[in-house]
Write an enzyme that holds these catalytic residues in place. Sequence first.
Site, mmCIF file in Angstrom:
data_model
loop_
_atom_site.group_PDB
_atom_site.id
_atom_site.type_symbol
_atom_site.label_atom_id
_atom_site.label_comp_id
_atom_site.label_asym_id
_atom_site.label_seq_id
_atom_site.Cartn_x
_atom_site.Cartn_y
_atom_site.Cartn_z
ATOM 1 N N ARG A 22 -35.664 -7.857 16.606
ATOM 2 C CA ARG A 22 -36.770 -7.157 15.956
ATOM 3 C C ARG A 22 -38.014 -7.504 16.781
ATOM 4 O O ARG A 22 -38.361 -6.778 17.688
ATOM 5 C CB ARG A 22 -36.886 -7.614 14.494
ATOM 6 C CG ARG A 22 -37.816 -6.793 13.666
ATOM 7 C CD ARG A 22 -37.649 -7.070 12.173
ATOM 8 N NE ARG A 22 -37.991 -8.424 11.773
ATOM 9 C CZ ARG A 22 -37.995 -8.857 10.504
ATOM 10 N NH1 ARG A 22 -37.674 -8.031 9.525
ATOM 11 N NH2 ARG A 22 -38.322 -10.089 10.208
ATOM 12 N N TYR A 69 -35.938 18.287 -14.522
ATOM 13 C CA TYR A 69 -35.953 19.153 -13.338
ATOM 14 C C TYR A 69 -34.564 19.498 -12.849
ATOM 15 O O TYR A 69 -33.643 18.678 -12.925
ATOM 16 C CB TYR A 69 -36.703 18.464 -12.192
ATOM 17 C CG TYR A 69 -38.201 18.464 -12.351
ATOM 18 C CD1 TYR A 69 -38.913 19.678 -12.443
ATOM 19 C CD2 TYR A 69 -38.911 17.273 -12.389
ATOM 20 C CE1 TYR A 69 -40.294 19.668 -12.574
ATOM 21 C CE2 TYR A 69 -40.285 17.265 -12.512
ATOM 22 C CZ TYR A 69 -40.974 18.466 -12.611
ATOM 23 O OH TYR A 69 -42.330 18.454 -12.740
ATOM 24 N N MET A 89 -41.882 12.244 -11.526
ATOM 25 C CA MET A 89 -42.896 11.432 -10.847
ATOM 26 C C MET A 89 -43.457 10.341 -11.765
ATOM 27 O O MET A 89 -43.579 9.182 -11.366
ATOM 28 C CB MET A 89 -44.036 12.326 -10.354
ATOM 29 C CG MET A 89 -45.048 11.571 -9.493
ATOM 30 S SD MET A 89 -46.475 12.572 -9.032
ATOM 31 C CE MET A 89 -45.755 13.722 -7.873
ATOM 32 N N LYS A 148 -46.105 -11.888 1.671
ATOM 33 C CA LYS A 148 -46.308 -10.549 2.227
ATOM 34 C C LYS A 148 -46.014 -9.501 1.146
ATOM 35 O O LYS A 148 -45.361 -9.824 0.132
ATOM 36 C CB LYS A 148 -45.391 -10.349 3.429
ATOM 37 C CG LYS A 148 -43.920 -10.502 3.086
ATOM 38 C CD LYS A 148 -43.051 -10.633 4.327
ATOM 39 C CE LYS A 148 -41.594 -10.791 3.945
ATOM 40 N NZ LYS A 148 -40.758 -11.190 5.070
HETATM 41 C C1 LIG Z 1 -39.741 -12.061 4.862
HETATM 42 C C2 LIG Z 1 -39.401 -13.112 5.797
HETATM 43 C C3 LIG Z 1 -38.838 -14.317 5.355
HETATM 44 C C4 LIG Z 1 -38.426 -14.571 3.935
HETATM 45 O O1 LIG Z 1 -37.169 -13.979 3.727
HETATM 46 P P1 LIG Z 1 -36.443 -14.081 2.297
HETATM 47 O O2 LIG Z 1 -35.117 -13.489 2.527
HETATM 48 O O3 LIG Z 1 -37.252 -13.269 1.371
HETATM 49 O O4 LIG Z 1 -36.407 -15.489 1.956
HETATM 50 C C5 LIG Z 1 -38.671 -15.326 6.272
HETATM 51 N N1 LIG Z 1 -38.983 -15.133 7.580
HETATM 52 C C6 LIG Z 1 -39.494 -13.984 8.050
HETATM 53 C C7 LIG Z 1 -39.826 -13.855 9.481
HETATM 54 C C8 LIG Z 1 -39.718 -12.919 7.180
HETATM 55 O O5 LIG Z 1 -40.214 -11.781 7.634
#
Ligand SMILES: *Cc1c(COP(=O)(O)O)cnc(C)c1O
Length: 821
Positions: A588, A716, A765, A492
């Site tokens: 979540r 800045y 920036m 991801k």
């Molecule tokens: C991102 C994620 C992981 C991986 O987590 P890490 O701490 O990067 O190993 C595993 N399970 C879910 C559901 C995630 O969103």
Amino acid sequence: MLTFQALTAVIQGREVQFVQPLPVVYLLTDSRKLSQPAGTLFFAIQGKYNDGHKYLSQLYSRGVRQFILEEAANLTDQKLAQLYPEANILCVEDSLKALQQLAAWHRAQFTIPVIGITGSNGKTIVKEWLAMVLSPDEQVVKSPRSYNSQLGVPLSVWQLNANHTLGIFEAGISKVGEMAQLAEVIQPTLGIFTNVGTAHNEGFVSVQQKIEEKLQLFRQVDVLFYCLDYEQLHETVQAQRIKSFTWSRHSKADVTVKSITTTGHKTIIVYTFEQEKYRLALPFTDEASIENALHCLVVLLYRNVPLAEIQDRLDRLHPVAMRLEMKEAINGCYLIDDTYNNDLAGLAIALDLQAGQFQKRKRTVILSDLLESGLPEEALYSQVAALLQAHQVERVFGVGPKISKYAGKFGATATFYNSTQDFLQQFTASDFRNEVILAKGARVFEFEKIVQAFQHKVHGTVLEVNLDALVHNLNYYRAKLNPDTKLMVMVKAFAYGSGSFEVANLLQFHRVDYLAVAYADEGVMLREHGITLPIMVMNPSPDSFAKLKQFNLEPEIYSLEQLQAYVTSLEAGSKYKIHLKLDTGMHRLGFVAEDFEQLFILLQQNPQIQIISAFSHLAGADEALHNDFSQQQIATFKSMAAAIEAGVGYTVTKHILNSAGIVRFPEHHFDMVRLGIGLYGVEASGSEQDALQPVSTLKTTVSQVKKISKGETVGYSRKGIADSDKTIATIAIGYADGYDRRFSNGAGQVSINGRNCPIIGNVCMDMCMVDVTGLDVKAGDEVTIFGPALTLVDLAARIGTIPYELLTNVSSRVKRIFYAE
Ligand SMILES: *Cc1c(COP(=O)(O)O)cnc(C)c1O
């Protein structure tokens, strides 16, 4: 030619099955690198992280008919005969040893001089440079790249053939007991000990022990070359009575260096040899290159190369690219840049990378004449053509008079040019589209000009991604899993900032089981780039459901509403795979137990839906503080997953652990684990960080250096106040590149020429300023933002965040460069 029957005399082992007389031409240890099944002998090696025996059936079905297997793999002769009726099989105690025995035997067939090289640094460069300075008189065979390990050395030596007149092989070791083996394989007649590092070395109790171990390579040499300023080395060589030919800067030696003066880009060396004084110019000024060049000098002198020619020979030295780089290029192409030398072994390695990284793309190779090879020309180009064909290269562009002469061997679609200039004159960018192009040329062809023509403009900031480190980290986690536990890898957020398609491709090549992305678009992008692994999408929105089906992506389903929306989008008659997310305390996304009754009803009404997996996520997997809570989540997960399986009437894949969880809860890996940040080099629980290798290095350059006086301000809001006269460097990275503004005013540090320099004033920036007072820094110098020496973990701590955020913040305008050592 060696045949399988003759092998039994060379390798200690038990002949399990002999079916047909076959030649042994290619030695294979990595099943993924199979290119020419006929004539291949596969050694199934059980490594720390992988086991070659797992790939026997696959290799057999691809035509391999000769195998060296280990007794410990416990494959009965009967079973082997049944599975592989046409194969010749030899069983040994240790396949790696067998490979070494075979290579040692092969080496012994040749009486040519062989130079063995070891030492702490510079082995590869000295090897490449020696080949450059000796090749006018010799047909040199040498280790490809830095193939100097227990596995790399035998594969290097196997290249030796009757046309070679000189061998140069490097040997690298990491612990006591390893050098004797390598010495048997290389059987050097000449030796070079490049230098003795002072760094602490894990495999040895002392520097002395390391020296003695390495000297085992030189037991039988006629002469050993080294610099006698390494006193401990010198004493040990003398004590062991090894014949030597030495150089020194401080004492009397065979070659005594009287002075070393650097001017601009040149170094002038004055030395004495046999009572005469000589002067020499080298085309570089750094210490390491000077040492490496002096090793080459003594070899030339020892071999009686005419003194008048020495300068000419050393003028041939040029930098050696230690890695293969891979970059995005024009029109959706990728370019593998390998423009420093061109020999057969190097070509094979580059082609392997091309095929491994880009399994599904059209492959193109631009290739110059090959200069250093021990083969007669015609045989050489036949082999090159066969290699290209075996690697399924679709388009070939040959550059140079020699390769052009053998155009006929490369098929009708290949195109040939007499020179690099010819190629560039006829070059039309639009002829190249969505392909992966390997540019491999010998130095004199100046292929960097071709690379430039293909390259995007470079914005000074780059993120370099080390593919070897990614593989190392992958294997590290893999080794923790039971053989039947599956591995899902999270790619991801642009693979945590590292480049999703490139990383996914590597993972596909290394056969992980699953990929996961956050959004459907990320999955679509992977499919469009030829990723065929199953992909879970963690947060699919209703408007992406059609895409999921179209691109064969599997949604995570986390609520009744979402499932309801999903089922109404489905068509009758097909099967749909989903993954159920369970909320066990993270709060979540996910189902809770109260949803189950409704869930089962919905699933019963929609039998076209198949639950592939049920999973949950720990809220505090990385910290012992939360152990009780984690255990509670795991217990809840177990009972919820059991309820799901009972409710639907079949078993599903169960998984709950992320990277930190894999390390901290080995007893709860279940059927699959989800690897994330660990792959990218950060061990989130902190306890095993040293076992991982850093993957990404973020680099930029110095745009300008200026002096300011005490009391003046920088940037800045005038936040950077000079409390004394200062030298300031402006560097080409700002918060728009992902360099966090919280690094302002001394919170952050960057590394320039090996020194850490604090940020002064606010991060802008596109730029920021660093304090380089008292340091030798100039415009154009390289700046490291993070990397092996400035770790993500430390930097994140400085601004109160986590490495995940720093990695994923690196903006998409920063060019990614991928490389393999
Ligand atoms: C991102 C994620 C992981 C991986 O987590 P890490 O701490 O990067 O190993 C595993 N399970 C879910 C559901 C995630 O969103």
